[in-house]
Motif scaffolding. Structure first.
Motif, PDB file in Angstrom:
ATOM      1  N   VAL A 238      -2.536   3.648  -3.406  1.00 12.20           N
ATOM      2  CA  VAL A 238      -2.233   2.600  -4.378  1.00 12.20           C
ATOM      3  C   VAL A 238      -2.125   1.264  -3.659  1.00 12.20           C
ATOM      4  N   ASN A 239      -2.828   0.268  -4.162  1.00 15.43           N
ATOM      5  CA  ASN A 239      -2.783  -1.078  -3.603  1.00 15.43           C
ATOM      6  C   ASN A 239      -2.274  -2.035  -4.669  1.00 15.43           C
TER       7      ASN A 239
ATOM      8  N   LEU B  81       0.840  -1.190   0.000  1.00 15.35           N
ATOM      9  CA  LEU B  81       0.000   0.000   0.000  1.00 15.35           C
ATOM     10  C   LEU B  81       0.875   1.239   0.000  1.00 15.35           C
ATOM     11  N   VAL B  82       0.548   2.176  -0.877  1.00 14.80           N
ATOM     12  CA  VAL B  82       1.280   3.436  -0.983  1.00 14.80           C
ATOM     13  C   VAL B  82       0.259   4.568  -0.937  1.00 14.80           C
ATOM     14  N   GLN B  83       0.431   5.485   0.007  1.00 13.06           N
ATOM     15  CA  GLN B  83      -0.427   6.666   0.069  1.00 13.06           C
ATOM     16  C   GLN B  83       0.455   7.902   0.052  1.00 13.06           C
ATOM     17  N   LYS B  84       0.275   8.724  -0.978  1.00 14.70           N
ATOM     18  CA  LYS B  84       1.102   9.917  -1.034  1.00 14.70           C
ATOM     19  C   LYS B  84       0.525  10.930  -2.010  1.00 14.70           C
ATOM     20  N   GLN B  85       1.131  12.098  -1.969  1.00 16.32           N
ATOM     21  CA  GLN B  85       0.763  13.182  -2.866  1.00 16.32           C
ATOM     22  C   GLN B  85       1.660  13.124  -4.096  1.00 16.32           C
ATOM     23  N   ALA B  86       1.055  13.074  -5.270  1.00 18.78           N
ATOM     24  CA  ALA B  86       1.791  13.101  -6.534  1.00 18.78           C
ATOM     25  C   ALA B  86       1.253  14.275  -7.335  1.00 18.78           C
TER      26      ALA B  86
END
Length: 559
Positions: free
Chosen positions: A45-46, A33-38
């Protein structure tokens, strides 16, 4: 394309005829799992990587803020970099602000999924580190095996009879009657064909077995074994010694590790988590020093005697992140505890530990009381944990009393001082907080960060590798690299807290994940299995590492 199809066929056949094995990723948590500001997009994102390689990784992107119209994804392998990566595949919009798709992972090793987002709010990209390694060998379904066996027998019969007919009946002229001698000729031809086919199949079977054994022994992931001991000292603290077992390195393949290229993650070469079984009532987060290439040591705090689960996280220069596991027994040293009950000397100033009440549940128990669900915040189930300095850590916005497997959650925690007012968090190892989650039986373990379930060091090296234009990565001298890393880690330990955090952030800009509310920290996670879980949340306040503990129950989801 021809080579691609051949590789898929060969690997698929191998995996079909061999038994399944235990999978890994941290421990029991295969998803990333990725959680961030792009750019202007806030995304979660999973990625579910394949457990057989070649295989497909399932990618799901939740666009939490920002207007996206398309998302492209492709795998990038550390070994070949951007120059050797395939073209992007487009993810499909399956719901509002939700995109899904699959990405073929063809090579084993450290890799990443690159996402390119486009829409009215501009273009942005991000990288999700993924370990693309085969972790099991899939047995062929019985029905498929029976069908293929029947088809194989039919082909063998057709081949033998065709050879026999071609040597006898096939030599006759049109309208010519069949002489009796041709029957014997046909049988001889069929016999020769059967012998040649038998020899060919035997040789093929030998080659196939050798190839499958090579895949099993050199390609299939095998956890790196470690040997841990507790060294008791009469005049000081006990020492936890961890030695990485290198006896299988000579076999090569996936069993080999470049120990000289272990890199620091959050400024530490190794993160060790200890949890006493069966109640998970004693916990420690330690950072051992490297004494030799394969040996690490750390002073043990005043933990109660008993058997402990040990999880040791390390990251390699390639971005390959691994959790080494073992169990240790800490002896009873209550009569030799430092006078006044003071804690023993730490190996690292960022070490922390906690002794609290046991979970009090069996792995199969249902509906028994937990530490959580002890309060309601604005009509939403919540939980609280009293910290050692008198402050309280609150689990806010808990979705339900019982959570579901496979659902990506954002676990939110807020810190309040003794008067109940918001208490700002200080950076702990460069981030607003850390968390560790362990299933009651120890079969699931994860080390969480606010940006996700992956290593920040792995992300940094994979991003650097994408920017590199070379097709093949060249490792530097191992001894010089190791010495430079040891000097860097030693320097970090001596720096004031503010300088250390500034240096960590400068070295790993992708790890920055500022919270809008200064007293809150959140962690994305999807529980992989049903059961009872203990969550340790670690934050820093007034220069002190504080650990809150929460329990929760997880059930299987409907889908």
């Amino acid at each position: 394309m021809k080579n691609f199809l051949v590789r898929v066929l060969l690997y698929s056949l191998i995996l079909s005829f061999t038994p399944s094995l235990f999978a890994f990723a941290h421990i029991g948590s295969p998803g990333v799992l990725v959680q961030k500001q792009a750019g202007k997009y806030q995304v979660l994102v999973n990625v579910i990587p394949p457990d057989v390689v070649p295989g497909t990784a399932k990618v799901t992107v939740y666009v939490e803020s920002g207007r996206a119209s398309s998302i492209l994804a492709r795998p990038i392998y550390f070994s070949s970099g951007d120059e050797g990566a395939p073209v992007h595949d487009e993810l499909q919009a399956v719901a509002e602000n939700r995109y899904e798709g699959v990405v073929w992972m063809m090579d084993s090793g450290s890799s990443s999924i690159e996402l390119n987002i486009d829409g009215p709010d501009g273009k942005a990209s991000l990288v999700a580190p993924v370990l693309s390694v085969p972790t099991r060998m899939e047995p062929m379904p019985t029905g498929t095996g029976v069908g293929l066996a029947a088809l194989g027998i039919l082909l063998i019969v057709l081949f033998i009879t065709t050879v026999g007919a071609s040597l006898a009946d096939g030599t006759l002229k049109p309208g010519q009657s069949i002489p009796k001698s041709y029957g014997r000729k046909r049988l001889v031809g069929m016999g020769i064909a059967a012998i040649l086919l038998g020899v060919g199949l035997t040789g093929w079977r030998t080659w196939w077995t050798s190839w499958a054994d090579g895949y099993r022994n050199h390609e299939l992931y095998a956890p790196t074994p470690i040997q841990t001991t507790v060294k008791a000292k009469a005049d000081g603290p006990s020492v936890l010694a961890i030695r990485i077992d290198t006896s299988h390195f000579a076999e090569g393949g996936i069993k080999r590790r470049r120990l000289g290229f272990i890199v620091p993650d959050h400024g530490k070469l190794m993160h060790v988590f200890l949890a006493r079984t069966p109640g998970l009532d004693a916990f420690a987060h330690l950072h051992p020093d490297r004494k030799e290439l394969d040996q690490f040591e750390s002073n043990l705090p005043d933990l109660p005697a008993g058997q402990y689960l040990l999880y040791a996280d390390v990251v390699f220069r390639s971005g390959f992140a691994e959790t080494l596991t073992d169990t240790i027994t800490i002896p009873d040293r209550s009569s030799k505890t430092v006078a006044g009950g003071k804690n023993r000397p730490q190996t690292d100033p960022d070490d922390s530990w906690l002794v609290t009440e046991a979970m009090g549940v069996k792995p199969t128990a249902v509906g028994l009381p937990h530490l959580d669900d002890d309060m309601v915040l604005c009509g939403i189930p919540g939980a609280s944990s009293k910290l050692s300095d008198g402050s309280t850590l609150l689990w806010t916005d808990k979705p339900a009393a019982v959570l579901e497997t496979g659902t990506p959650y954002v676990l939110k925690f807020a810190l309040a001082d003794a008067q109940g007012k918001p208490a700002p968090l200080e950076p702990y190892l460069g981030m607003s907080g850390h968390a560790a989650i362990v299933r009651s039986d120890g079969t699931v373990y994860i080390h969480l960060h606010p940006v996700g379930t992956y290593s920040m060091a792995a992300e940094t090296f994979l991003v650097d590798r994408i920017a590199d234009t070379t097709r093949r990565f060249q490792y530097p001298d191992a001894t010089q690299f190791r010495d430079s890393i040891d000097r860097y880690v030693a320097r970090l330990k001596q720096l004031p807290e503010a300088e250390k955090n500034a240096l960590l952030l400068a070295g790993m800009p992708a790890m920055s994940h500022p919270m809008k509310v200064k007293n809150m920290v959140e962690f994305p996670y999807a529980f992989p299995r049903s059961g009872h879980y203990r969550i340790w949340v670690q934050v820093k306040r007034n220069g002190q590492v504080l650990t809150g503990v929460f329990d929760t129950q997880v059930k299987d989801g409907l889908l």
